[in-house]
Motif scaffolding. Structure first.
Motif, mmCIF file in Angstrom:
data_model
loop_
_atom_site.group_PDB
_atom_site.id
_atom_site.type_symbol
_atom_site.label_atom_id
_atom_site.label_comp_id
_atom_site.label_asym_id
_atom_site.label_seq_id
_atom_site.Cartn_x
_atom_site.Cartn_y
_atom_site.Cartn_z
ATOM 1 N N ILE A 170 0.891 -1.287 0.149
ATOM 2 C CA ILE A 170 -0.096 -0.055 0.135
ATOM 3 C C ILE A 170 0.903 1.250 -0.132
ATOM 4 C CG2 ILE A 170 -1.746 1.394 1.264
ATOM 5 C CD1 ILE A 170 -2.791 -1.249 2.302
ATOM 6 N N ASP A 171 0.910 2.028 -1.067
ATOM 7 C CA ASP A 171 2.168 2.863 -1.276
ATOM 8 C C ASP A 171 1.462 4.286 -0.711
ATOM 9 O OD1 ASP A 171 0.216 4.380 -3.122
ATOM 10 O OD2 ASP A 171 1.023 3.436 -4.725
ATOM 11 N N GLY A 178 -6.001 8.906 3.199
ATOM 12 C CA GLY A 178 -6.573 8.656 4.359
ATOM 13 C C GLY A 178 -7.001 7.433 4.580
ATOM 14 N N THR A 179 -7.662 7.056 5.994
ATOM 15 C CA THR A 179 -7.993 5.911 6.554
ATOM 16 C C THR A 179 -8.815 5.037 5.444
ATOM 17 O OG1 THR A 179 -7.830 7.008 8.714
ATOM 18 C CG2 THR A 179 -9.168 4.994 8.599
ATOM 19 N N ASP A 180 -9.996 5.508 4.960
ATOM 20 C CA ASP A 180 -10.725 4.746 4.146
ATOM 21 C C ASP A 180 -9.871 4.177 2.778
ATOM 22 O OD1 ASP A 180 -12.827 5.233 5.967
ATOM 23 O OD2 ASP A 180 -13.849 6.956 4.575
ATOM 24 N N ALA A 181 -8.985 5.130 2.529
ATOM 25 C CA ALA A 181 -8.550 4.409 1.295
ATOM 26 C C ALA A 181 -7.439 3.335 1.558
ATOM 27 C CB ALA A 181 -7.702 5.630 0.546
ATOM 28 N N VAL A 182 -7.026 3.223 2.789
ATOM 29 C CA VAL A 182 -6.154 2.345 3.191
ATOM 30 C C VAL A 182 -6.875 0.872 3.576
ATOM 31 C CG1 VAL A 182 -4.619 1.607 5.220
ATOM 32 C CG2 VAL A 182 -4.274 3.913 4.320
ATOM 33 N N ARG A 183 -8.279 1.202 4.252
ATOM 34 C CA ARG A 183 -9.044 0.091 4.252
ATOM 35 C C ARG A 183 -9.597 -0.537 2.975
ATOM 36 N NH1 ARG A 183 -12.597 3.378 8.722
ATOM 37 N NH2 ARG A 183 -11.216 2.707 10.666
ATOM 38 N N GLU A 205 1.932 11.594 10.481
ATOM 39 C CA GLU A 205 0.558 11.595 10.069
ATOM 40 C C GLU A 205 0.336 10.326 9.409
ATOM 41 O OE1 GLU A 205 2.969 13.964 9.625
ATOM 42 O OE2 GLU A 205 2.169 15.726 11.080
ATOM 43 N N ASP A 206 1.180 9.775 8.618
ATOM 44 C CA ASP A 206 0.756 8.417 7.884
ATOM 45 C C ASP A 206 0.763 7.473 8.791
ATOM 46 O OD1 ASP A 206 1.339 9.769 5.609
ATOM 47 O OD2 ASP A 206 3.493 9.397 5.179
ATOM 48 N N LEU A 207 1.545 7.418 10.036
ATOM 49 C CA LEU A 207 1.328 6.307 10.992
ATOM 50 C C LEU A 207 0.074 6.626 11.583
ATOM 51 C CD1 LEU A 207 5.014 6.389 12.377
ATOM 52 C CD2 LEU A 207 4.237 4.773 10.766
ATOM 53 N N SER A 208 -0.621 7.624 11.814
ATOM 54 C CA SER A 208 -1.783 7.681 12.531
ATOM 55 C C SER A 208 -2.778 7.310 11.420
ATOM 56 C CB SER A 208 -1.836 9.307 12.762
ATOM 57 O OG SER A 208 -1.009 9.855 13.793
ATOM 58 N N VAL A 209 -2.697 7.567 10.317
ATOM 59 C CA VAL A 209 -3.918 6.876 9.244
ATOM 60 C C VAL A 209 -3.833 5.390 9.285
ATOM 61 C CG1 VAL A 209 -4.244 6.785 6.990
ATOM 62 C CG2 VAL A 209 -3.670 8.796 7.768
ATOM 63 N N ILE A 210 -2.516 4.946 9.164
ATOM 64 C CA ILE A 210 -2.482 3.516 9.194
ATOM 65 C C ILE A 210 -2.997 2.795 10.456
ATOM 66 C CG2 ILE A 210 -0.671 1.567 9.103
ATOM 67 C CD1 ILE A 210 1.155 3.630 7.397
ATOM 68 N N ALA A 211 -2.401 3.401 11.447
ATOM 69 C CA ALA A 211 -2.956 2.787 12.728
ATOM 70 C C ALA A 211 -4.481 2.720 12.924
ATOM 71 C CB ALA A 211 -2.424 3.596 13.916
#
Length: 422
Positions: A170-171, A178-183, A205-211
């Motif tokens: 996941i790049d 954001g979060t929804d895109a990662v899901r 900020e990326d880590l917060s989104v991933i977590a």
């Protein structure tokens, strides 16, 4: 107190790194040295088990991590974190991938993620490639690591030989949405039976989104920084009570010692800087092999411990390779670790109550020699390096375990200042 997150770390400095970042939340964090032999008691919401399995044989590492998992499950943990170094220290055989896959099977988890990014310490992942500062991993000092030389920067290529199921990415462009895109990306990978997902991150900020996107997964894997947002998320989810309090920390006397076995570039700088302020003694593996640690023990007997003297085996890569060529890689390391362990015990018996230790293998040897089994987490000296408090031979001591490349040039002196201030 019920445990929410159970963490397994593959070395001792990595465990304190993880515990320190979790403790930034202000919530109690307990660090156990090795798999506890007794049933869980006096547990914290965040339990970290420190193992010494980074370079152990794969089967042994897997077995030890599974034993840690069972203890954490019995403590009440429902979510789990497999912590390894932010430079993905491993070989083509493991142990990062085999342990992750074994934990997945035990937890009936179809997927997990891999994110060793630690932006505060210059570790970032972009398009699956790990960077140390501005340099790809394979061009950083990690290329010359004596036990796990890292000659490739691409995490998918590094991971693929270690696991039996497909590896994906996941790049950063997806994470930035954001979060929804990662899901959605995770679900897309699941539809292709991709079990192991490397996730880019270049900022906190990326880590917060991933977590946030992955916090309900049974197993997360990565560097310590990925776990940092989890306490706030669990508090928001109602899994942790807002009035949870931290244990009081004991006062410790000023006498102590600095022990350094790491040969990282940063530790070399730190040793050189500290030697301008404190007495020091250098351990030579070849001399130790012939004569044992008696000279160092005698030197330490004559030192004033309120000066926090330094004993170190830190050396340039060429010197390390020369010793390994004559003694063998494993033997060269064991000789140094054994000497530093003996020196730690002598220092404690002479009244040292403050221990600054640099290097993952050294930290494992020293904590074992001191008989430390549980640590409470205190003030952070540098990102990922906190003071911890524990008992050794019935005495309260303060102990910090520093990963080789962490901290700035003044780390050793700063560690003392932080403890005095706290």
């Amino acid at each position: 107190m019920n445990t929410i997150l159970g963490c397994i770390a593959d070395d001792f400095t990595g465990a304190t790194d993880l515990a320190g970042l979790l403790a930034r939340s202000g919530m109690p964090v307990s660090l156990r040295i090795g798999v506890p032999q007794e049933p869980p008691t006096d547990t914290a919401p965040f339990e970290v088990i420190a193992l010494k399995c980074r370079t152990a044989p794969v089967d042994a590492a897997v077995a030890e991590c599974l034993a840690a998992l069972e203890w954490l499950r019995s403590s009440g943990a429902t979510r789990f974190f497999w912590k390894y170094c932010s430079t993905f220290d491993s070989t083509s055989e493991g142990n990062i991938g085999p342990v992750a896959e074994a934990l997945m099977v035990a937890l009936n988890a179809d997927q997990t993620i891999y994110c060793p990014a630690f932006p505060e310490n210059g570790r970032s992942i972009f398009m699956g490639n790990l960077f140390v500062g501005q340099h790809p991993l394979s061009e950083s000092p990690m290329k010359d690591h004596p036990l796990t030389p890292m000659r490739d920067s691409n995490l998918m290529r590094l991971l693929k030989p270690q696991v039996t199921r497909p590896v994906g990415l996941i790049d950063r462009l997806t994470v930035a949405r954001g979060t929804d895109a990662v899901r959605v990306a995770m679900q897309d990978h699941a539809s292709k039976d991709t079990a192991h997902i490397v996730v880019d991150a270049v900022a906190n900020e990326d880590l917060s989104v991933i977590a946030e996107a992955c916090r309900d997964m049974p197993l997360l894997t990565g560097g310590s920084a990925l776990a940092m947002p989890l306490p706030a998320l669990y508090l928001r989810d109602g899994l942790i009570e807002a009035d949870t309090v931290i244990r009081q920390k004991p006062d410790v006397v000023a006498d102590g010692i600095v022990l350094s076995g790491s040969c990282s570039a940063m530790t070399q700088t730190q040793v050189a800087k500290y030697l301008t302020k404190a007495p020091g003694f250098r351990l030579n593996p070849l001399e130790l092999a012939e004569e044992g640690p008696e000279k160092a023990l005698e030197w330490l007997q004559n030192q004033a411990l309120n000066a926090m003297p330094l004993i170190y085996a830190t050396a340039e890569p060429a010197d390390v390779l020369a010793a390994q060529a004559k003694l063998g890689v494993a033997r060269a390391g064991e000789i140094v670790e054994d000497a530093l362990a003996h020196l730690a015990v002598l220092a404690r018996d002479r009244g040292a109550r403050r221990f600054v230790v640099a290097g993952g293998e050294t930290s494992g040897a020293v904590t074992k020699a001191l008989g430390v089994s549980q640590l409470d987490i205190g003030s952070e000296i540098a990102p990922g390096v906190p003071w911890t408090y524990c008992e050794s031979a019935g005495k309260h001591i303060a102990l910090t375990l520093k990963s080789g490349n962490f901290g700035d040039a003044d780390f050793f002196a700063k560690a003392i200042e932080v403890l005095d201030a706290s």
